[in-house]
Design a protein around this motif. Structure first.
Motif, PDB file in Angstrom:
ATOM      1  N   TRP A 147      38.824  13.008  29.779  1.00  0.00           N
ATOM      2  CA  TRP A 147      39.430  14.632  29.917  1.00  0.00           C
ATOM      3  C   TRP A 147      38.708  15.331  30.774  1.00  0.00           C
ATOM      4  N   ARG A 148      39.116  16.371  31.287  1.00  0.00           N
ATOM      5  CA  ARG A 148      38.315  17.144  32.121  1.00  0.00           C
ATOM      6  C   ARG A 148      38.555  18.575  32.026  1.00  0.00           C
ATOM      7  N   GLY A 149      37.780  19.599  32.689  1.00  0.00           N
ATOM      8  CA  GLY A 149      38.060  20.950  32.604  1.00  0.00           C
ATOM      9  C   GLY A 149      38.634  21.402  34.056  1.00  0.00           C
ATOM     10  N   GLN A 150      39.692  22.336  33.993  1.00  0.00           N
ATOM     11  CA  GLN A 150      40.250  22.842  35.193  1.00  0.00           C
ATOM     12  C   GLN A 150      40.118  24.323  35.199  1.00  0.00           C
ATOM     13  N   LEU A 151      39.516  24.644  36.373  1.00  0.00           N
ATOM     14  CA  LEU A 151      39.600  26.304  36.602  1.00  0.00           C
ATOM     15  C   LEU A 151      40.206  26.676  37.964  1.00  0.00           C
ATOM     16  N   ALA A 152      41.387  27.527  37.738  1.00  0.00           N
ATOM     17  CA  ALA A 152      41.930  28.162  38.639  1.00  0.00           C
ATOM     18  C   ALA A 152      41.908  29.458  38.908  1.00  0.00           C
ATOM     19  N   VAL A 153      42.035  30.044  39.998  1.00  0.00           N
ATOM     20  CA  VAL A 153      41.916  31.361  40.543  1.00  0.00           C
ATOM     21  C   VAL A 153      43.064  31.800  41.032  1.00  0.00           C
ATOM     22  N   LEU A 154      43.845  32.921  40.563  1.00  0.00           N
ATOM     23  CA  LEU A 154      45.152  33.382  41.110  1.00  0.00           C
ATOM     24  C   LEU A 154      44.655  34.917  41.416  1.00  0.00           C
ATOM     25  N   VAL A 155      45.341  35.393  42.739  1.00  0.00           N
ATOM     26  CA  VAL A 155      45.132  36.583  42.952  1.00  0.00           C
ATOM     27  C   VAL A 155      46.421  37.565  43.328  1.00  0.00           C
ATOM     28  N   LYS A 156      46.269  38.820  43.602  1.00  0.00           N
ATOM     29  CA  LYS A 156      47.250  39.671  44.132  1.00  0.00           C
ATOM     30  C   LYS A 156      46.565  40.588  44.909  1.00  0.00           C
ATOM     31  N   PRO A 157      46.303  40.609  46.015  1.00  0.00           N
ATOM     32  CA  PRO A 157      45.456  41.236  46.853  1.00  0.00           C
ATOM     33  C   PRO A 157      46.092  42.781  46.768  1.00  0.00           C
ATOM     34  N   ASN A 158      45.384  43.907  46.890  1.00  0.00           N
ATOM     35  CA  ASN A 158      45.770  45.290  47.002  1.00  0.00           C
ATOM     36  C   ASN A 158      45.747  45.575  48.393  1.00  0.00           C
ATOM     37  N   GLY A 159      46.888  45.543  48.996  1.00  0.00           N
ATOM     38  CA  GLY A 159      47.230  45.637  50.143  1.00  0.00           C
ATOM     39  C   GLY A 159      46.459  45.146  51.485  1.00  0.00           C
ATOM     40  N   ARG A 160      46.385  45.727  52.680  1.00  0.00           N
ATOM     41  CA  ARG A 160      45.612  44.871  53.675  1.00  0.00           C
ATOM     42  C   ARG A 160      44.215  44.829  53.549  1.00  0.00           C
ATOM     43  N   PHE A 161      43.625  45.885  52.700  1.00  0.00           N
ATOM     44  CA  PHE A 161      42.152  45.801  52.560  1.00  0.00           C
ATOM     45  C   PHE A 161      41.805  45.019  51.554  1.00  0.00           C
ATOM     46  N   GLY A 162      42.511  44.803  50.349  1.00  0.00           N
ATOM     47  CA  GLY A 162      42.230  43.731  49.586  1.00  0.00           C
ATOM     48  C   GLY A 162      42.512  42.509  50.107  1.00  0.00           C
ATOM     49  N   ALA A 163      43.378  42.038  51.044  1.00  0.00           N
ATOM     50  CA  ALA A 163      43.530  40.829  51.665  1.00  0.00           C
ATOM     51  C   ALA A 163      42.705  40.601  52.421  1.00  0.00           C
ATOM     52  N   ALA A 164      41.963  41.428  53.191  1.00  0.00           N
ATOM     53  CA  ALA A 164      40.929  41.088  54.134  1.00  0.00           C
ATOM     54  C   ALA A 164      39.725  40.914  53.327  1.00  0.00           C
ATOM     55  N   TYR A 165      39.201  41.739  52.439  1.00  0.00           N
ATOM     56  CA  TYR A 165      38.325  41.459  51.386  1.00  0.00           C
ATOM     57  C   TYR A 165      38.245  40.076  50.954  1.00  0.00           C
TER      58      TYR A 165
END
Length: 201
Positions: A147-165
């Motif tokens: 067995w193994r661990g799994q880490l996932a990161v999900l995001v919803k950027p805050n507008g264009r600045f968030g996406a660029a960051y």
């Protein structure tokens, strides 16, 4: 700690899929957990809850420090940009029995807020001026009898600045932050298996 295909995450019947349909999958990583068995998910969570940042490399700690300094200057982490103000918590999307369940003790040094925990998965969330994010930890068969661990990161950027960051910090996450945290995770996991303790002794 190594990156793995997105399908390794999306193919699992996680509850998190049902509450993050408007989020994008940013990263999926395999967590060091050599020798883990089907009932060892609590051990994996214990490693996470003990905190890892202070054991990471100097460049990683400097990046965390720099992020907090930039956040203070740009006011990225002010209360009006977080959970319950700029965005509602995803707890509102959970089944009643999980939404009403008491959260565990907070993870040491973690900026994330607990969402839910089941037998083989835990989800936490965070929000600031750049994004609304979910950190998901799962426990899955490795296809080789272990067995193994799994880490996932999900995001919803805050507008264009968030996406660029998010695009700007991606190389730093992949080349410095996650590998360093993975090494710290591996040390903690091995110590726990060998001594039954999570301290450095």
């Amino acid at each position: 700690m190594r990156r793995i295909p997105e399908a390794a995450y999306t193919a699992q019947p996680w509850l998190v899929h049902e509450i993050t349909g408007d989020f994008r999958l940013e990263d999926v990583w395999e967590l060091p957990a050599a020798g883990g068995g089907p009932d060892d998910f609590p051990k994996l969570l214990a490693v996470f809850d003990a905190g890892l940042e202070h054991e990471a490399s100097l460049p990683t700690r400097l990046l965390f420090w720099l992020r907090f300094k930039i956040g203070a200057v740009l006011r990225l982490d002010r209360g009006s940009g977080g959970l319950g103000s700029r965005v509602p918590s995803l707890r509102d999307r959970l089944p009643t029995e999980l939404r009403d369940a008491p959260p565990p003790l907070p993870s040491k040094g973690s900026e994330f807020t607990f969402l839910y925990e089941r037998d083989n998965e835990r989800a936490m969330e965070i929000a600031n001026g750049t994004m609304h994010g979910v950190l998901h930890i799962g426990w899955v068969p490795d296809g080789r009898g272990g067995w193994r661990g799994q880490l996932a990161v999900l995001v919803k950027p805050n507008g264009r600045f968030g996406a660029a960051y998010m695009a700007f910090i991606k190389p730093f996450r992949h080349l410095i932050v996650y590998p360093a945290l993975g090494r710290a995770w591996d040390r903690r996991w091995r110590t726990l298996n060998e001594t039954g303790r999570l301290d450095k002794g």
